[in-house]
Design an enzyme around this catalytic site. Structure first.
Site, PDB file in Angstrom:
ATOM      1  N   GLY A   1       0.786  -1.232   0.000  1.00  0.00           N
ATOM      2  CA  GLY A   1       0.000   0.000   0.000  1.00  0.00           C
ATOM      3  C   GLY A   1       0.816   1.277   0.000  1.00  0.00           C
ATOM      4  N   VAL A   2       2.134   1.163   0.254  1.00  0.00           N
ATOM      5  CA  VAL A   2       2.997   2.356   0.231  1.00  0.00           C
ATOM      6  C   VAL A   2       3.124   2.835  -1.214  1.00  0.00           C
ATOM      7  CG1 VAL A   2       5.419   3.092   0.538  1.00  0.00           C
ATOM      8  CG2 VAL A   2       4.258   1.792   2.340  1.00  0.00           C
TER       9      VAL A   2
ATOM     10  N   PRO B   1       7.017   7.566  -6.261  1.00  0.00           N
ATOM     11  CA  PRO B   1       7.027   8.041  -7.639  1.00  0.00           C
ATOM     12  C   PRO B   1       7.704   7.003  -8.535  1.00  0.00           C
ATOM     13  CG  PRO B   1       8.173   9.582  -6.144  1.00  0.00           C
ATOM     14  CD  PRO B   1       7.938   8.326  -5.396  1.00  0.00           C
ATOM     15  N   ALA B   2       7.166   6.826  -9.740  1.00  0.00           N
ATOM     16  CA  ALA B   2       7.780   5.872 -10.662  1.00  0.00           C
ATOM     17  C   ALA B   2       9.190   6.330 -11.041  1.00  0.00           C
ATOM     18  CB  ALA B   2       6.912   5.739 -11.916  1.00  0.00           C
TER      19      ALA B   2
ATOM     20  N   GLY C   1      12.688   7.880 -10.257  1.00  0.00           N
ATOM     21  CA  GLY C   1      13.592   8.146  -9.142  1.00  0.00           C
ATOM     22  C   GLY C   1      14.940   8.625  -9.650  1.00  0.00           C
TER      23      GLY C   1
ATOM     24  N   GLY D   1      19.207   7.992  -9.160  1.00  0.00           N
ATOM     25  CA  GLY D   1      20.249   7.105  -8.647  1.00  0.00           C
ATOM     26  C   GLY D   1      21.563   7.839  -8.417  1.00  0.00           C
TER      27      GLY D   1
ATOM     28  N   ASP E   1      17.627   6.908  -4.726  1.00  0.00           N
ATOM     29  CA  ASP E   1      18.148   5.549  -4.518  1.00  0.00           C
ATOM     30  C   ASP E   1      19.644   5.581  -4.247  1.00  0.00           C
ATOM     31  OD1 ASP E   1      17.896   2.513  -4.831  1.00  0.00           O
ATOM     32  OD2 ASP E   1      19.538   2.992  -6.197  1.00  0.00           O
TER      33      ASP E   1
ATOM     34  N   TYR F   1      27.618   2.481  -1.832  1.00  0.00           N
ATOM     35  CA  TYR F   1      27.957   3.598  -2.735  1.00  0.00           C
ATOM     36  C   TYR F   1      28.839   4.641  -2.044  1.00  0.00           C
ATOM     37  CZ  TYR F   1      24.094   1.899  -5.710  1.00  0.00           C
ATOM     38  OH  TYR F   1      23.245   1.141  -6.482  1.00  0.00           O
TER      39      TYR F   1
ATOM     40  N   HIS G   1      21.016  -5.670  -1.301  1.00  0.00           N
ATOM     41  CA  HIS G   1      21.649  -5.214  -2.542  1.00  0.00           C
ATOM     42  C   HIS G   1      21.843  -6.348  -3.560  1.00  0.00           C
ATOM     43  CE1 HIS G   1      24.483  -1.772  -3.961  1.00  0.00           C
ATOM     44  NE2 HIS G   1      24.050  -2.442  -4.999  1.00  0.00           N
TER      45      HIS G   1
HETATM   46  N1  LIG Z   1      21.090  -2.562  -7.419  1.00  0.00           N
HETATM   47  C1  LIG Z   1      22.163  -2.580  -8.188  1.00  0.00           C
HETATM   48  O1  LIG Z   1      22.927  -3.544  -8.224  1.00  0.00           O
HETATM   49  C2  LIG Z   1      22.441  -1.394  -9.058  1.00  0.00           C
HETATM   50  C3  LIG Z   1      23.421  -1.457 -10.049  1.00  0.00           C
HETATM   51  C4  LIG Z   1      23.647  -0.333 -10.835  1.00  0.00           C
HETATM   52  C5  LIG Z   1      22.899   0.812 -10.626  1.00  0.00           C
HETATM   53  N2  LIG Z   1      21.959   0.853  -9.629  1.00  0.00           N
HETATM   54  C6  LIG Z   1      21.135   2.059  -9.357  1.00  0.00           C
HETATM   55  O2  LIG Z   1      20.562   2.512 -10.587  1.00  0.00           O
HETATM   56  C7  LIG Z   1      20.984   3.838 -10.852  1.00  0.00           C
HETATM   57  C8  LIG Z   1      21.091   4.089 -12.334  1.00  0.00           C
HETATM   58  O3  LIG Z   1      21.884   3.109 -12.972  1.00  0.00           O
HETATM   59  P1  LIG Z   1      23.323   3.392 -13.619  1.00  0.00           P
HETATM   60  O4  LIG Z   1      23.973   4.509 -12.905  1.00  0.00           O
HETATM   61  O5  LIG Z   1      24.001   2.091 -13.664  1.00  0.00           O
HETATM   62  O6  LIG Z   1      23.005   3.755 -15.142  1.00  0.00           O
HETATM   63  P2  LIG Z   1      22.096   4.806 -15.938  1.00  0.00           P
HETATM   64  O7  LIG Z   1      21.297   5.646 -15.036  1.00  0.00           O
HETATM   65  O8  LIG Z   1      21.407   4.032 -16.992  1.00  0.00           O
HETATM   66  O9  LIG Z   1      23.210   5.680 -16.675  1.00  0.00           O
HETATM   67  C9  LIG Z   1      24.011   6.568 -15.978  1.00  0.00           C
HETATM   68  C10 LIG Z   1      25.112   7.016 -16.900  1.00  0.00           C
HETATM   69  O10 LIG Z   1      24.569   7.656 -18.055  1.00  0.00           O
HETATM   70  C11 LIG Z   1      24.940   9.039 -18.103  1.00  0.00           C
HETATM   71  N3  LIG Z   1      23.707   9.787 -18.419  1.00  0.00           N
HETATM   72  C12 LIG Z   1      22.733  10.155 -17.556  1.00  0.00           C
HETATM   73  N4  LIG Z   1      21.743  10.789 -18.194  1.00  0.00           N
HETATM   74  C13 LIG Z   1      22.095  10.832 -19.506  1.00  0.00           C
HETATM   75  C14 LIG Z   1      21.478  11.378 -20.652  1.00  0.00           C
HETATM   76  N5  LIG Z   1      20.299  11.992 -20.566  1.00  0.00           N
HETATM   77  N6  LIG Z   1      22.117  11.241 -21.839  1.00  0.00           N
HETATM   78  C15 LIG Z   1      23.323  10.611 -21.918  1.00  0.00           C
HETATM   79  N7  LIG Z   1      23.956  10.079 -20.845  1.00  0.00           N
HETATM   80  C16 LIG Z   1      23.334  10.191 -19.647  1.00  0.00           C
HETATM   81  C17 LIG Z   1      25.494   9.369 -16.742  1.00  0.00           C
HETATM   82  O11 LIG Z   1      26.532  10.303 -16.858  1.00  0.00           O
HETATM   83  P3  LIG Z   1      26.721  11.616 -15.932  1.00  0.00           P
HETATM   84  O12 LIG Z   1      26.439  11.232 -14.505  1.00  0.00           O
HETATM   85  O13 LIG Z   1      28.146  11.974 -16.159  1.00  0.00           O
HETATM   86  O14 LIG Z   1      25.763  12.644 -16.435  1.00  0.00           O
HETATM   87  C18 LIG Z   1      26.040   8.022 -16.274  1.00  0.00           C
HETATM   88  O15 LIG Z   1      27.320   7.803 -16.815  1.00  0.00           O
HETATM   89  C19 LIG Z   1      22.318   3.929 -10.086  1.00  0.00           C
HETATM   90  O16 LIG Z   1      22.751   5.242  -9.865  1.00  0.00           O
HETATM   91  C20 LIG Z   1      21.952   3.217  -8.811  1.00  0.00           C
HETATM   92  O17 LIG Z   1      21.182   4.038  -7.959  1.00  0.00           O
HETATM   93  C21 LIG Z   1      21.717  -0.245  -8.854  1.00  0.00           C
END
Ligand SMILES: NC(=O)c1ccc[n+]([C@@H]2O[C@H](COP(=O)([O-])OP(=O)(O)OC[C@H]3O[C@@H](n4cnc5c(N)ncnc54)[C@H](OP(=O)(O)O)[C@@H]3O)[C@@H](O)[C@H]2O)c1
Length: 294
Positions: A9-10, A13-14, A16, A18, A43, A48, A106
């Site tokens: 029920g929580v 926003p779609a 978020g 990272g 997130d 991190y 994680h």
């Molecule tokens: N649970 C897990 O194991 C796990 C693993 C990976 C990630 N995550 C979470 O998911 C979040 C997002 O994933 P992610 O960081 O792996 O990848 P992502 O959000 O798909 O991509 C981020 C990368 O793309 C660049 N970017 C951002 N917006 C852009 C745009 N509009 N046009 C072109 N490039 C762009 C960013 O560069 P700049 O920052 O230099 O702008 C960064 O290098 C993470 O921050 C984290 O919170 C979780």
């Protein structure tokens, strides 16, 4: 911005924001820019190394704590029941808040799944005690979910997993729908395809794939906006990361058009079946020796 309702029920926003690989120096400004833009779901993770800066940015932003959904994650070095409770206290202290909205494991740790289960039981305790509003997991396969759910009481509200056009994770998404678990996409704009592993080639990047760029042209959007919108249209939560103010704003501005069924099928057809990130089956403390410090 679209709101999603979790299985308890929580609501959240779609869309978020990272902060994986946002250095502590970059994180305060990035999170403040995101909150200023309108993001209300942040997130982070103990692993991190920027929980303190996320909390600091939230306090500096002027946005009420109650209006922000804050997610963090327990790292495998803390798996176990007592160590899991300790890990949460440490995260809460670093964030500077008594409560967190969503707490995730994680990774699965198949080499010691009992420790994984005990860690989740710690999360269940935190939920019962009101320290968190929802609990879930990340990088769990269907098999990991089944094994966890057989030994615990609370169905995970979220499984945060890799989803982008080159790894659509379609079978797992169906499992989530069947079990009432929200798919939350990490690397929603294919970040992992650019930063993880050696020998990355330009064609590994979905941002430049002709199907994505053609849709961007058709709808006068950017490739990143097309990828994010695709997932929001499918009902996922997405958590794009950026430390670049222009991109932070761009990634939030993803509404105002609808992809057709055929266009959604075109994006889904880009799936390679190969994940960009690490194999969750291979996560163990011998390979991933990083430990979160108090
Ligand atoms: N649970 C897990 O194991 C796990 C693993 C990976 C990630 N995550 C979470 O998911 C979040 C997002 O994933 P992610 O960081 O792996 O990848 P992502 O959000 O798909 O991509 C981020 C990368 O793309 C660049 N970017 C951002 N917006 C852009 C745009 N509009 N046009 C072109 N490039 C762009 C960013 O560069 P700049 O920052 O230099 O702008 C960064 O290098 C993470 O921050 C984290 O919170 C979780």
């Amino acid at each position: 911005m679209k709101t999603l309702t979790l299985n308890n029920g929580v609501t959240l926003p779609a869309m978020g924001f990272g902060v994986f690989q946002s250095s502590p120096e970059e994180t305060v400004d990035a999170v403040k820019a995101a909150l200023d833009t309108g993001y209300r779901l942040i997130d982070t993770a103990a692993a991190y190394g920027n929980e303190a800066e996320v909390g600091e940015a939230m306090r500096q932003s002027g946005v009420s704590r109650d209006d922000i959904v804050l997610q963090t994650k327990m790292w495998i070095s803390d798996y176990g029941f007592d160590s899991g409770l300790h890990a949460f206290d440490r995260s809460a202290r670093k964030l500077g808040f008594d409560t967190v909205d969503v707490y995730l494991l994680h990774q699965p740790m198949p080499s010691d799944f009992n420790a994984t289960i005990q860690a989740y039981k710690a999360a269940e305790r935190l939920l019962a005690d009101g320290r968190v509003r929802a609990i879930g997991v990340s990088n769990f396969s269907e098999d990991h979910l089944n094994r966890l759910m057989a030994e615990t009481d609370v169905v995970p509200a979220i499984n945060q997993v890799e989803v982008h056009p080159f790894f659509t994770n379609a079978a797992l998404r169906k499992t989530h729908d069947r079990l009432g678990i929200l798919t939350q996409a990490w690397s929603p704009i294919g970040g992992v395809q650019r930063y993880w592993g050696d020998d990355k080639k330009p064609e590994d990047d979905p941002l430049t794939h002709p199907v994505i760029t053609a849709l961007a042209e058709k709808y006068a959007k950017t490739p990143a906006q097309i990828m994010l919108h695709w997932q929001l249209q499918l009902g996922h939560s997405v958590i794009p990361k950026s430390v670049t103010p222009k991109r932070i704003a761009e990634n939030f501005d993803v509404e105002g058009f609808e992809l057709t069924d055929d266009e959604i099928a075109q994006i889904e057809a880009l799936d390679t079946g190969t994940r960009g990130g690490p194999d969750p089956e291979a996560i163990d403390r011998e390979t991933y020796t990083f430990k979160v410090e108090d």
